[in-house]
Design a protein around this motif. Structure first.
Motif, short mmCIF file in Angstrom:
data_model
loop_
_atom_site.label_atom_id
_atom_site.label_comp_id
_atom_site.label_asym_id
_atom_site.label_seq_id
_atom_site.Cartn_x
_atom_site.Cartn_y
_atom_site.Cartn_z
N GLY A 1 40.15 36.77 44.18
CA GLY A 1 41.33 36.76 43.31
C GLY A 1 42.41 37.73 43.76
N ARG A 2 42.00 38.83 44.37
CA ARG A 2 43.00 39.79 44.86
C ARG A 2 43.71 39.25 46.10
NH1 ARG A 2 39.19 45.23 44.70
NH2 ARG A 2 38.73 45.19 42.45
N ARG A 3 42.98 38.54 46.93
CA ARG A 3 43.59 38.00 48.15
C ARG A 3 44.51 36.83 47.86
NH1 ARG A 3 40.11 36.93 53.32
NH2 ARG A 3 42.25 36.84 54.08
N TYR A 4 44.14 36.05 46.81
CA TYR A 4 44.91 34.85 46.50
C TYR A 4 45.31 34.88 45.02
CZ TYR A 4 42.56 33.62 50.85
OH TYR A 4 42.09 33.63 52.14
N PRO A 5 46.26 35.74 44.66
CA PRO A 5 46.59 35.95 43.24
C PRO A 5 47.24 34.74 42.58
CG PRO A 5 48.14 37.13 44.65
CD PRO A 5 47.05 36.64 45.54
N GLU A 6 47.76 33.82 43.38
CA GLU A 6 48.44 32.65 42.80
C GLU A 6 47.45 31.56 42.39
OE1 GLU A 6 48.04 31.83 47.17
OE2 GLU A 6 48.35 33.55 45.85
N LEU A 7 46.18 31.71 42.76
CA LEU A 7 45.17 30.70 42.45
C LEU A 7 44.46 31.05 41.14
CD1 LEU A 7 43.64 30.12 45.99
CD2 LEU A 7 45.52 28.91 44.87
N PRO A 8 43.86 30.05 40.49
CA PRO A 8 43.15 30.32 39.24
C PRO A 8 42.05 31.36 39.43
CG PRO A 8 43.41 27.96 39.56
CD PRO A 8 43.85 28.61 40.83
N ARG A 9 41.87 32.18 38.44
CA ARG A 9 40.80 33.18 38.49
C ARG A 9 39.49 32.58 37.99
NH1 ARG A 9 43.03 39.16 36.92
NH2 ARG A 9 45.13 38.98 37.76
N TRP A 10 38.41 32.92 38.68
CA TRP A 10 37.08 32.45 38.35
C TRP A 10 36.21 33.62 37.88
CZ3 TRP A 10 34.75 27.46 39.45
CH2 TRP A 10 35.64 26.53 39.99
N ALA A 11 35.28 33.32 36.97
CA ALA A 11 34.23 34.26 36.59
C ALA A 11 32.90 33.53 36.70
CB ALA A 11 34.44 34.78 35.18
N PHE A 12 31.92 34.16 37.32
CA PHE A 12 30.60 33.56 37.52
C PHE A 12 29.59 34.31 36.67
CE2 PHE A 12 33.16 32.19 40.96
CZ PHE A 12 32.69 30.94 41.31
N ILE A 13 28.97 33.58 35.74
CA ILE A 13 28.11 34.18 34.73
C ILE A 13 26.68 33.67 34.89
CG2 ILE A 13 27.75 34.52 32.25
CD1 ILE A 13 30.39 35.65 33.24
N SER A 14 25.73 34.60 35.01
CA SER A 14 24.33 34.22 35.08
C SER A 14 23.58 34.80 33.89
CB SER A 14 23.71 34.75 36.39
OG SER A 14 23.63 36.17 36.35
N GLU A 15 22.27 34.63 33.89
CA GLU A 15 21.48 35.09 32.74
C GLU A 15 21.53 36.60 32.55
OE1 GLU A 15 19.14 35.77 36.26
OE2 GLU A 15 20.28 34.02 35.60
N THR A 16 21.69 37.37 33.63
CA THR A 16 21.70 38.82 33.49
C THR A 16 22.96 39.33 32.81
OG1 THR A 16 22.59 39.03 35.74
CG2 THR A 16 20.21 39.20 35.49
N PHE A 17 24.01 38.52 32.82
CA PHE A 17 25.27 38.91 32.19
C PHE A 17 25.54 38.12 30.92
CE2 PHE A 17 26.10 39.70 36.78
CZ PHE A 17 26.26 41.07 36.72
N ASP A 18 24.50 37.47 30.40
CA ASP A 18 24.76 36.46 29.36
C ASP A 18 25.40 37.02 28.10
OD1 ASP A 18 24.78 33.87 28.43
OD2 ASP A 18 22.87 34.08 27.42
N SER A 19 24.86 38.10 27.56
CA SER A 19 25.41 38.60 26.30
C SER A 19 26.62 39.50 26.51
CB SER A 19 24.34 39.37 25.52
OG SER A 19 24.01 40.57 26.17
N LEU A 20 26.61 40.25 27.63
CA LEU A 20 27.72 41.14 27.96
C LEU A 20 28.03 42.11 26.82
CD1 LEU A 20 30.06 38.50 29.63
CD2 LEU A 20 28.63 40.18 30.79
N GLY A 21 27.04 42.37 26.00
CA GLY A 21 27.23 43.31 24.91
C GLY A 21 27.97 42.74 23.72
N LEU A 22 28.21 41.42 23.70
CA LEU A 22 28.96 40.79 22.62
C LEU A 22 28.01 40.08 21.66
CD1 LEU A 22 31.81 39.10 24.69
CD2 LEU A 22 31.91 41.29 23.51
#
Length: 315
Positions: A84-105
């Motif tokens: 995302g830093r190299r290509y700021p004009e492109l859509p931003r992606w987030a990749f979520i797996s089981e270890t990040f599932d709740s994220l404290g929310l």
């Protein structure tokens, strides 16, 4: 292309506050979660999958199409945080797996965080996942990742079957995660749900639907070349050669085939890892617990071989 700025001072301050007083391992886990939540909130597209569901393969496909469409570095994966830093004009992606599932929310806040985004849910037969996940944790993962999964330090002393039957780590955990996401999809208007099995059965059609869903223009020739480029044997060679700019596509031990990210790529490969009695026990767990909407086990004609996409009004 102009790069985005690095980490914001606000995020750095928040990380310092969150990790104050924690042990070194817990501090690293807390920082990972906080950074992941920050990336998720900034993202336009979220890619959700349990580990070992084929996400790297799909990511390599989509990254290849990005190269064709936008001229990005062909060795750069869209899953890298620096993409995302190299290509700021492109859509931003987030990749979520089981270890990040709740994220404290809490659940309501987590769903609300995903609601404005396009969401891709990639699933796989949990019995195939569990065998590969065990090898991931014992042959590839860092100590922090193992701790984040909830696994004990002596996990490598466990048998594969012992791991698979474990409620907190094995097949029951994977099934619970999948059931939870099947329920969440009802409250997420913009999503595409597909599976590793669907990709293996008809990769061109599924890839085209994924590209259409995220607004990535491509033609039939580019789809065909992408499928050749990401064919299983070529992906293994690319990993061996260190082609991709990603430490996740590097073997931990070049002499150990089970330490490679690209390992076997089979549908039903779990049958090579468990005895017949063990298979029957795992089949029973899956039949009793997993939502039939996924179409595994005795219901193999359902979602496991279907791409389901829902688009919110106006998108």
């Amino acid at each position: 292309m102009k790069e985005r700025a690095g980490r914001s001072p606000r995020l750095s301050t928040a990380l310092s506050r969150i990790t104050s007083g924690l042990s070194p391992v817990k501090r690293k886990i807390a920082r990972r979660n906080a950074k992941q939540l920050h990336r998720l909130r900034q993202a336009e597209i979220a890619f959700v999958s349990f580990s070992k569901s084929g996400r790297t393969w799909v990511t390599a496909m989509l990254s290849r199409l990005y190269h064709y469409r936008y001229g990005t570095d062909p060795s750069e994966l869209i899953s890298r945080k620096h993409f995302g830093r190299r290509y700021p004009e492109l859509p931003r992606w987030a990749f979520i797996s089981e270890t990040f599932d709740s994220l404290g929310l809490d659940e309501a806040s987590l769903v609300a965080t995903f609601q404005p985004k396009k969401l891709i849910l990639l699933t796989r037969d949990p019995r195939d996942i569990v065998a590969s996940y065990y090898l991931q944790l014992t042959r590839r993962a860092s100590g922090v990742t193992v701790a984040q999964s909830g696994a004990p330090e002596d996990l490598s002393a466990w048998s594969l079957y012992e791991f698979a039957r474990n409620e907190q780590l094995g097949l029951p955990r994977i099934i619970d995660w999948m059931n939870q996401w099947e329920q969440r999809l009802a409250g997420l208007p913009g999503h595409l749900a597909t599976s590793y099995e669907a990709l293996r059965k008809d990769p061109g059609s599924v890839l085209q639907k994924l590209a259409d869903f995220v607004g990535l223009e491509c033609n039939a020739s580019q789809i065909a070349d992408t499928l050749r480029f990401t064919e299983f044997d070529n992906m293994k060679l690319l990993e061996q050669d260190g082609y991709f700019r990603s430490d996740k596509l590097q073997p931990l031990n070049a002499d150990d085939p089970d330490s490679y990210k690209v390992r076997r790529g089979l549908v039903g490969g779990y049958k090579l890892d468990f005895s017949e009695d063990e298979q029957h026990a795992l089949d029973s767990i899956l039949a009793e617990r997993l939502s039939r909407a996924y179409g595994y086990g005795a219901h193999a004609s359902a979602l496991a071989l279907v791409v389901e996409a829902r688009h919110p009004v106006g998108r």
